[in-house]
Design an enzyme around this catalytic site. Structure first.
Site, PDB file in Angstrom:
ATOM      1  N   LYS A 116       0.737  -1.385   0.170  1.00  0.00           N
ATOM      2  CA  LYS A 116      -0.186   0.126   0.192  1.00  0.00           C
ATOM      3  C   LYS A 116       0.890   1.247  -0.104  1.00  0.00           C
ATOM      4  CE  LYS A 116      -4.233  -2.074   1.459  1.00  0.00           C
ATOM      5  NZ  LYS A 116      -3.750  -3.465   1.540  1.00  0.00           N
TER       6      LYS A 116
HETATM    7  C1  PLP Z   1      -4.368  -4.450   0.555  1.00  0.00           C
HETATM    8  C2  PLP Z   1      -3.464  -5.759   0.531  1.00  0.00           C
HETATM    9  C3  PLP Z   1      -3.744  -6.824  -0.508  1.00  0.00           C
HETATM   10  C4  PLP Z   1      -5.075  -6.807  -1.566  1.00  0.00           C
HETATM   11  O1  PLP Z   1      -5.056  -5.773  -2.300  1.00  0.00           O
HETATM   12  P1  PLP Z   1      -6.279  -5.067  -3.069  1.00  0.00           P
HETATM   13  O2  PLP Z   1      -5.781  -3.978  -4.050  1.00  0.00           O
HETATM   14  O3  PLP Z   1      -7.266  -4.789  -2.138  1.00  0.00           O
HETATM   15  O4  PLP Z   1      -6.784  -6.265  -3.911  1.00  0.00           O
HETATM   16  C5  PLP Z   1      -2.964  -7.930  -0.666  1.00  0.00           C
HETATM   17  N1  PLP Z   1      -1.796  -7.909   0.075  1.00  0.00           N
HETATM   18  C6  PLP Z   1      -1.424  -7.243   1.049  1.00  0.00           C
HETATM   19  C7  PLP Z   1      -0.326  -7.242   1.785  1.00  0.00           C
HETATM   20  C8  PLP Z   1      -2.396  -5.794   1.414  1.00  0.00           C
HETATM   21  O5  PLP Z   1      -2.063  -5.180   2.380  1.00  0.00           O
END
Ligand code: PLP
Length: 503
Positions: A116
């Site tokens: 993120k």
């Molecule tokens: C948020 C997240 C995801 C999922 O990603 P999306 O964009 O919501 O599909 C997968 N792995 C981790 C570690 C995350 O923090």
């Protein structure tokens, strides 16, 4: 370039408006009016640039109301080498001891050790510049309800960004001790963190209530402030994610891995809210040579079923898994895909979303289902499969991955078993550092549940695997707790006003 709403195509806004507003008034999501197209020649030029240069090039196609200087400044600040441990924030690792052709794209070298950061380091810069263009002179107040990863990544992204204040609410008993510590030790002069007596849904509902309360809005207005949002449906969070798929392809071209012009790759993404994999879809639509988009879920496999049957049905058990960032039953960003695959049919999308809200379920038309199945492969993996995959990767490749990444690797194996497509080079999105989920990763390696505290487990994981603890996690131990407040659900508004020093 202009943006339309998925629930009303006649809504037309600029990029700055789309980013400042977050969501369209009638509840739709903003999508680009048309996509730029990249030829093979364009990719050849792109591969000569570094990550920052590639990001600038791609962003400038989408943010046509930003100056080149604004884009450059945003990208350089977001992906500064000291924030991402070097010049390439999304490096590829080739896994060699198998008969496949797979690369892990590590998206977790940022300040909070999860993918993120790739979007949330850039969003604050895009957002403040968007606000200057649309609501000049106002301070943006960002409210976040989090179940863990997003809160910390948003805090780090908005930390000391001029013209912004951020307040994160998290469920007191709903996040891991490490995540709690990450948030409560947050530095910065414009940040605040508060636990609530309730679960994630309570936090989310509370934030929404404050957000839409006219009294509070008036009060903020009086003090030259306005609410803004950093959540994953904001176009400013999706756009930065398109860049790393292009960048990965460029890196493969540069290392001589691509044998002929236009050679295709597969992309595997561990999916929750459908944001990260949607960015890969956009990359493909923009001309990136992609064979299959592989959508990996955990036991909350609502997307696996949807892609296979055409029916989205959230009326099912909710599982708390060891890949918690994918524990989601309503994948908001899917709405954007449906809008594109129906040929921008806002009526149809509105109708499906209404059915989802009222009955928890909808079924797409056969032609949309056929398009989805042409683009995507889907699969899922439970906790046991996740643990086995972590152990297998470690034993065979000497590679330590986190629980979310393991889900993706497992589903890629299912894809190979079903299709025998071993020859297509495959990029697997690795979304978190294994140290972020140390307890589960350690258990997968040793086969035993450790009763020790988080930091001891982090150290044990390092000893057992002979890998280094990432700086941001190692440093946490020494940091002082800045935030200890816990509030009742009914007091959340009061906490917001106190933090802003207004009433
Ligand atoms: C948020 C997240 C995801 C999922 O990603 P999306 O964009 O919501 O599909 C997968 N792995 C981790 C570690 C995350 O923090």
């Amino acid at each position: 370039m202009n943006y339309n709403s998925t629930r009303n195509s006649s809504v037309v806004v600029s990029a700055a408006q789309a980013i400042a507003q977050g969501i369209s008034k009638e509840g739709g999501l903003f999508v680009p009016g048309q996509l730029p197209h990249y030829t093979y020649e364009d990719l050849r030029a792109l591969k000569e640039l570094d990550y920052v240069g590639r990001a600038q090039r791609i962003l400038s196609d989408f943010l046509t109301d930003f100056t080149p200087e604004e884009i450059q400044e945003s990208v350089e600040k977001a992906y500064a080498p000291e924030k991402f441990g070097g010049d390439n924030p999304a490096p590829l690792t080739l896994l060699q001891n198998n008969d496949k052709n797979m690369y892990l794209m590590e998206l977790w070298h940022g300040p909070t050790c999860a993918f993120k950061d790739m979007a949330l380091q850039l969003l604050p810069h895009l957002l403040t510049k968007s606000l200057q263009k649309t609501y000049a002179g106002k301070t943006a107040v960002i409210l976040v309800a989090t179940s863990g990863d997003t809160g910390k990544a948003a805090l780090e992204g908005f930390k000391d960004v001029e013209g912004t204040k951020i307040l994160v609410f998290y469920p007191e008993d709903g996040v891991s001790p490490m995540q709690k510590r990450q948030m409560n030790t947050q530095e910065g002069n414009n940040v605040s963190v508060c636990a609530i007596e309730g679960n994630f849904d309570d936090a989310q509902t509370g934030v929404k209530r404050i957000f839409t309360d006219p009294e509070t809005a008036k009060l903020l207005e009086k003090h030259n402030m306005l609410f803004s949002s950093a959540n994953s449906i904001n176009w400013g969070r999706l756009l930065p994610q398109i860049v790393y798929y292009f960048s990965a392809y460029c890196d493969l071209m540069n290392t001589g891995e691509m044998d002929y012009e236009g050679e295709e790759i597969n992309i595997v993404v561990p999916t929750g809210n459908f944001g990260n994999i949607l960015a890969a879809y956009y990359a493909k639509e923009m001309g990136l040579p992609v064979h299959k988009l592989i959508c990996a879920s955990n036991s909350n496999n609502v997307l696996t079923d949807f892609i296979r049957t055409g029916t989205y049905d959230k009326n099912r058990n909710f599982y708390t898994t060891i890949s918690p960032s994918m524990d989601i039953l309503v994948s908001s960003n899917l709405e954007r895909l449906l809008y594109h695959l129906t040929g921008r049919d806002d009526k149809k999308v509105s109708q499906w979303m209404k059915q989802l809200a009222e009955t928890g379920k909808y079924t797409v038309d056969d032609d949309v289902k056929a398009k989805i199945q042409e683009l995507f492969y889907s699969g899922y993996c439970d906790d046991q499969g996740t643990e086995q995959t972590i152990k297998m990767l470690y034993d065979t490749e000497n590679y330590l991955c986190d629980t979310h990444t393991a889900v993706a690797v497992h589903v890629y194996d299912q894809y190979i078993a079903e299709t025998d497509d071993k020859q297509t080079p495959t990029v697997i999105a690795s979304t978190a550092s294994p140290y972020k989920f140390a307890a589960s990763v350690l258990e997968a390696l040793t086969g035993e549940k450790s009763q020790r505290d988080e930091f001891s487990m982090v150290e044990e994981l390092s000893a057992v695997s002979s890998t280094a603890i990432p700086q941001p996690i190692a440093q946490l131990k020494e940091k002082t707790q800045r935030f200890q407040q816990v509030c009742g659900i009914s007091d959340m508004r009061k906490v917001v006003l106190e933090m802003l020093h207004i009433q």
